[in-house]
Design a protein around this motif. Structure first.
Motif, PDB file in Angstrom:
ATOM      1  N   TYR A  36       0.837  -1.207   0.000  1.00  0.00           N
ATOM      2  CA  TYR A  36       0.000   0.000   0.000  1.00  0.00           C
ATOM      3  C   TYR A  36       0.870   1.255   0.000  1.00  0.00           C
ATOM      4  CZ  TYR A  36      -3.884   3.017   1.505  1.00  0.00           C
ATOM      5  OH  TYR A  36      -4.836   3.994   1.591  1.00  0.00           O
ATOM      6  N   ALA A  37       1.888   1.278   0.855  1.00  0.00           N
ATOM      7  CA  ALA A  37       2.774   2.451   0.942  1.00  0.00           C
ATOM      8  C   ALA A  37       3.623   2.590  -0.319  1.00  0.00           C
ATOM      9  CB  ALA A  37       3.669   2.336   2.172  1.00  0.00           C
ATOM     10  N   ARG A  38       4.041   1.463  -0.881  1.00  0.00           N
ATOM     11  CA  ARG A  38       4.843   1.531  -2.105  1.00  0.00           C
ATOM     12  C   ARG A  38       4.016   1.995  -3.299  1.00  0.00           C
ATOM     13  NH1 ARG A  38       7.289  -4.050  -2.857  1.00  0.00           N
ATOM     14  NH2 ARG A  38       5.765  -4.671  -1.325  1.00  0.00           N
ATOM     15  N   LEU A  39       2.762   1.531  -3.396  1.00  0.00           N
ATOM     16  CA  LEU A  39       1.912   1.933  -4.518  1.00  0.00           C
ATOM     17  C   LEU A  39       1.571   3.420  -4.463  1.00  0.00           C
ATOM     18  CD1 LEU A  39      -0.597  -1.056  -4.863  1.00  0.00           C
ATOM     19  CD2 LEU A  39       1.259  -0.419  -6.401  1.00  0.00           C
ATOM     20  N   GLY A  55       2.423  -2.374   8.681  1.00  0.00           N
ATOM     21  CA  GLY A  55       1.551  -3.349   8.036  1.00  0.00           C
ATOM     22  C   GLY A  55       0.121  -3.300   8.542  1.00  0.00           C
ATOM     23  N   VAL A  56      -0.047  -3.137   9.857  1.00  0.00           N
ATOM     24  CA  VAL A  56      -1.399  -3.103  10.426  1.00  0.00           C
ATOM     25  C   VAL A  56      -2.139  -1.859   9.952  1.00  0.00           C
ATOM     26  CG1 VAL A  56      -2.693  -2.964  12.585  1.00  0.00           C
ATOM     27  CG2 VAL A  56      -0.711  -4.448  12.432  1.00  0.00           C
ATOM     28  N   LEU A  57      -1.449  -0.734   9.942  1.00  0.00           N
ATOM     29  CA  LEU A  57      -2.088   0.506   9.508  1.00  0.00           C
ATOM     30  C   LEU A  57      -2.443   0.453   8.021  1.00  0.00           C
ATOM     31  CD1 LEU A  57      -2.976   3.077  10.839  1.00  0.00           C
ATOM     32  CD2 LEU A  57      -0.805   4.086  10.241  1.00  0.00           C
ATOM     33  N   CYS A  58      -1.591  -0.118   7.223  1.00  0.00           N
ATOM     34  CA  CYS A  58      -1.913  -0.275   5.797  1.00  0.00           C
ATOM     35  C   CYS A  58      -3.108  -1.203   5.615  1.00  0.00           C
ATOM     36  CB  CYS A  58      -0.707  -0.803   5.032  1.00  0.00           C
ATOM     37  SG  CYS A  58       0.584   0.426   4.816  1.00  0.00           S
ATOM     38  N   PHE A  59      -3.186  -2.244   6.422  1.00  0.00           N
ATOM     39  CA  PHE A  59      -4.341  -3.151   6.379  1.00  0.00           C
ATOM     40  C   PHE A  59      -5.625  -2.390   6.702  1.00  0.00           C
ATOM     41  CE2 PHE A  59      -7.298  -5.948   8.602  1.00  0.00           C
ATOM     42  CZ  PHE A  59      -7.506  -6.921   7.635  1.00  0.00           C
ATOM     43  N   LEU A  60      -5.570  -1.550   7.736  1.00  0.00           N
ATOM     44  CA  LEU A  60      -6.752  -0.773   8.101  1.00  0.00           C
ATOM     45  C   LEU A  60      -7.101   0.262   7.037  1.00  0.00           C
ATOM     46  CD1 LEU A  60      -6.221  -0.180  11.905  1.00  0.00           C
ATOM     47  CD2 LEU A  60      -7.852  -1.716  10.799  1.00  0.00           C
ATOM     48  N   PHE A  61      -6.079   0.867   6.430  1.00  0.00           N
ATOM     49  CA  PHE A  61      -6.335   1.859   5.395  1.00  0.00           C
ATOM     50  C   PHE A  61      -7.033   1.245   4.191  1.00  0.00           C
ATOM     51  CE2 PHE A  61      -2.654   4.824   6.714  1.00  0.00           C
ATOM     52  CZ  PHE A  61      -3.491   5.501   7.572  1.00  0.00           C
ATOM     53  N   PHE A  62      -6.647   0.037   3.802  1.00  0.00           N
ATOM     54  CA  PHE A  62      -7.220  -0.538   2.584  1.00  0.00           C
ATOM     55  C   PHE A  62      -8.347  -1.525   2.884  1.00  0.00           C
ATOM     56  CE2 PHE A  62      -7.115  -3.426  -1.138  1.00  0.00           C
ATOM     57  CZ  PHE A  62      -7.519  -2.501  -2.074  1.00  0.00           C
TER      58      PHE A  62
END
Length: 140
Positions: free
Chosen positions: A23-26, A36-43
């Motif tokens: 998510y952060a790389r895209l 990783g947890v925050l990216c999971f929650l974001f998407f």
């Protein structure tokens, strides 16, 4: 090293770029570094929230597509604002930063207070404890 060369003020090293969440790389985040947890929650979390809202018929099913895109746009906007703040802070001369640090240092110690007897009327200041006064009992 492989990858693009980043300026010195970038917070994510080029070597660590491949270990960042997809998510952060895209989104190409440079200053905001969600885990990783925050990216999971974001998407996935926003998709689940949109599905729940759609099932409750509070929003249309378009929200399942729109809500993750809106959250991604807000995360990218936050990253861009952080970049502007870091760049503007880098322009502040070292002398100004030192002066600001000196002004913001906390002072620890005791403050001397001069008591002026005429400034506080009717108050007696003493360091010794005062015995309690007894009232005269009119009944006995």
């Amino acid at each position: 090293m492989t990858g693009t060369n980043r300026p010195a003020w970038a917070t994510v090293a080029v070597d660590e770029e491949r270990y960042r969440p997809l998510y952060a790389r895209l989104l190409g985040l440079r200053f905001v570094n969600p885990g990783g947890v925050l990216c999971f929650l974001f998407f996935e979390g926003t998709i689940a929230l949109a599905v729940l809202l759609a099932l409750a018929e509070l929003v249309t099913w378009w929200a399942v597509l729109v809500l993750p895109v809106v959250v991604a746009a807000m995360v990218k906007l936050n990253d861009m604002v952080a970049a502007i703040v870091v760049r503007s802070a880098a322009l502040v001369p070292e002398q100004e930063r030192d002066r600001f640090r000196r002004q913001m240092e906390p002072v620890v110690g005791r403050a001397r207070v001069e008591w002026i007897s005429h400034s506080v009327t009717g108050v007696v200041i003493t360091a010794e404890p005062v015995p309690p006064t007894r009232r005269a009992d009119p009944s006995g």
